[in-house]
Design an enzyme around this catalytic site. Structure first.
Site, PDB file in Angstrom:
ATOM      1  N   GLY A  31       0.814  -1.210   0.000  1.00 39.09           N
ATOM      2  CA  GLY A  31       0.000   0.000   0.000  1.00 39.09           C
ATOM      3  C   GLY A  31       0.849   1.261   0.000  1.00 39.09           C
ATOM      4  O   GLY A  31       2.021   1.224  -0.353  1.00 39.09           O
ATOM      5  N   HIS A  34       2.474   4.619  -4.914  1.00 41.09           N
ATOM      6  CA  HIS A  34       3.126   5.758  -5.572  1.00 41.09           C
ATOM      7  C   HIS A  34       3.324   5.410  -7.046  1.00 41.09           C
ATOM      8  O   HIS A  34       2.981   4.302  -7.490  1.00 41.09           O
ATOM      9  CB  HIS A  34       4.447   6.087  -4.874  1.00 41.09           C
ATOM     10  N   GLU A  35       3.923   6.351  -7.773  1.00 37.22           N
ATOM     11  CA  GLU A  35       4.125   6.169  -9.221  1.00 37.22           C
ATOM     12  C   GLU A  35       4.830   4.857  -9.569  1.00 37.22           C
ATOM     13  O   GLU A  35       4.602   4.278 -10.620  1.00 37.22           O
ATOM     14  CB  GLU A  35       4.967   7.329  -9.786  1.00 37.22           C
ATOM     15  N   HIS A  37       4.580   1.930  -8.053  1.00 37.26           N
ATOM     16  CA  HIS A  37       3.585   0.853  -8.082  1.00 37.26           C
ATOM     17  C   HIS A  37       2.718   0.967  -9.344  1.00 37.26           C
ATOM     18  O   HIS A  37       2.407  -0.024  -9.993  1.00 37.26           O
ATOM     19  CB  HIS A  37       2.641   0.943  -6.873  1.00 37.26           C
ATOM     20  N   GLU A 150      12.673  -3.132  -9.415  1.00 34.99           N
ATOM     21  CA  GLU A 150      14.084  -3.458  -9.169  1.00 34.99           C
ATOM     22  C   GLU A 150      14.727  -2.584  -8.102  1.00 34.99           C
ATOM     23  O   GLU A 150      15.909  -2.738  -7.815  1.00 34.99           O
ATOM     24  CB  GLU A 150      14.871  -3.400 -10.484  1.00 34.99           C
ATOM     25  N   ARG A 186      11.542   5.930  -5.925  1.00 34.79           N
ATOM     26  CA  ARG A 186      10.217   6.037  -5.307  1.00 34.79           C
ATOM     27  C   ARG A 186      10.006   4.893  -4.327  1.00 34.79           C
ATOM     28  O   ARG A 186      10.338   3.741  -4.613  1.00 34.79           O
ATOM     29  CB  ARG A 186       9.127   6.021  -6.364  1.00 34.79           C
ATOM     30  N   SER A 187       9.471   5.239  -3.164  1.00 32.07           N
ATOM     31  CA  SER A 187       9.226   4.256  -2.112  1.00 32.07           C
ATOM     32  C   SER A 187       8.113   4.797  -1.229  1.00 32.07           C
ATOM     33  O   SER A 187       7.996   6.024  -1.048  1.00 32.07           O
ATOM     34  CB  SER A 187      10.509   4.101  -1.280  1.00 32.07           C
ATOM     35  N   ARG A 189       8.095   4.684   1.779  1.00 33.93           N
ATOM     36  CA  ARG A 189       8.754   5.303   2.934  1.00 33.93           C
ATOM     37  C   ARG A 189       9.093   6.776   2.701  1.00 33.93           C
ATOM     38  O   ARG A 189       9.327   7.508   3.660  1.00 33.93           O
ATOM     39  CB  ARG A 189      10.040   4.549   3.273  1.00 33.93           C
TER      40      ARG A 189
END
Ligand code: PAF
Length: 282
Positions: A31, A34-35, A37, A150, A186-187, A189
């Site tokens: 969940g 972000h971009e 995903h 990755e 992007r994460s 977190r």
């Protein structure tokens, strides 16, 4: 867009799709979408008739209780985001009990040397937790293909090994890292970073790009020293590890061998928020 909370209902839905010869793609997530995903889902939609996105913060892969507690949970936003953008996607958002019943323990897998380095070394039991949840999700969703970013390259290698161990018939597909404007991978977190930390975290990718350049002419140990000094001089980011490793076995580099592929891996903390990244070197 259909949202399933119960595995039994999802299984009967998926069984009907399989009987109709639909190709099922799977994008597992925790969940806080972000971009990165969204790009995995878009990639899955290109070759699959139906994409199942799971949203589940998996407790058994956290080795730190406070990290688990503060992990962002934004289900309502996530569902809105997916509803707007995707036509062939359904969601599986189970409760903890639905997946683990009363036994919140990870199964142990023999991932061999792959799990001994880097994330495996610094996050004890992490990959057993990842293996446990994915084995269960693969058996519920029965995907033909599953898509992984990755950014978590070591996880991607572990998942390929997992399906060899379990024999589950799913193709594991790695997709390129999605980055913010300053290069930060992007994460979910990243949401926990202050504006200043988020800006400064651009240093991680900037460093990896320089490592990529240096790799042509410098030894791994001199590159390692250079990276360590660079992070020592920075007050916002604490380096946990930097490693140059064989891209297949993940064994740390000894002597450069032109026939092998290498990657550089990095883990840092910005005020307790853990950020990881990696880059192909040749
Ligand atoms: O990469 C993640 O978000 C998680 O490790 C995964 C694959 C969803 C398993 O919980």
């Amino acid at each position: 867009m259909q949202v399933f909370y119960k595995k039994k209902e999802l299984i009967s839905f998926v069984n009907a799709q399989k009987e109709a010869a639909k190709i099922i793609g799977f994008v597992p997530t925790m969940g806080a979408l972000h971009e990165g995903h969204l790009s995995l889902i878009a990639e899955a939609e290109k070759t699959c008739n139906l994409v199942v996105v799971s949203i589940f913060v998996n407790p058994t892969q956290f080795n730190n209780a406070s990290d688990l507690k503060k992990y962002p949970r934004t289900l309502e936003n996530d569902l809105n985001l997916l509803e707007k953008q995707f036509d062939n996607c359904i969601i599986f958002a189970p409760s903890e009990n639905e997946i683990y019943e009363d036994d919140l323990r990870a199964e142990h897998f023999d991932f061999g040397a792959l799990a001994k380095q880097m994330e495996g070394k610094y996050r004890d039991g992490h990959f057993d937790g990842v293996g446990t949840i994915l084995k269960r999700l693969f058996s519920i969703i029965q995907p033909d293909k599953a898509f992984f970013g990755e950014k978590d390259y070591q996880q991607f290698c572990i998942v390929k090994k997992l399906v060899k161990i379990t024999g589950q018939p799913v193709e594991i597909i790695g997709c390129p890292i999605h980055r913010e404007a300053n290069g930060l991978a992007r994460s979910s977190r990243n949401k926990q970073l202050s504006e200043k930390e988020r800006e400064e975290a651009g240093l991680i990718f900037e460093t990896l790009k320089q490592v990529q350049e240096k790799f042509g002419t410098e030894s791994a140990s001199s590159i390692r020293n250079w990276v360590e000094e660079k992070f020592e001089a920075n007050n916002t980011l604490d380096l946990e590890y930097f490693e140059i490793a064989d891209a297949d076995s993940l064994e740390p580099i000894e002597e450069k061998n032109n026939k092998k592929k290498y990657r550089a891996f990095i883990a840092t903390y910005a005020n307790n928020v853990r950020l990881i990244d990696n880059i192909a070197l040749n």
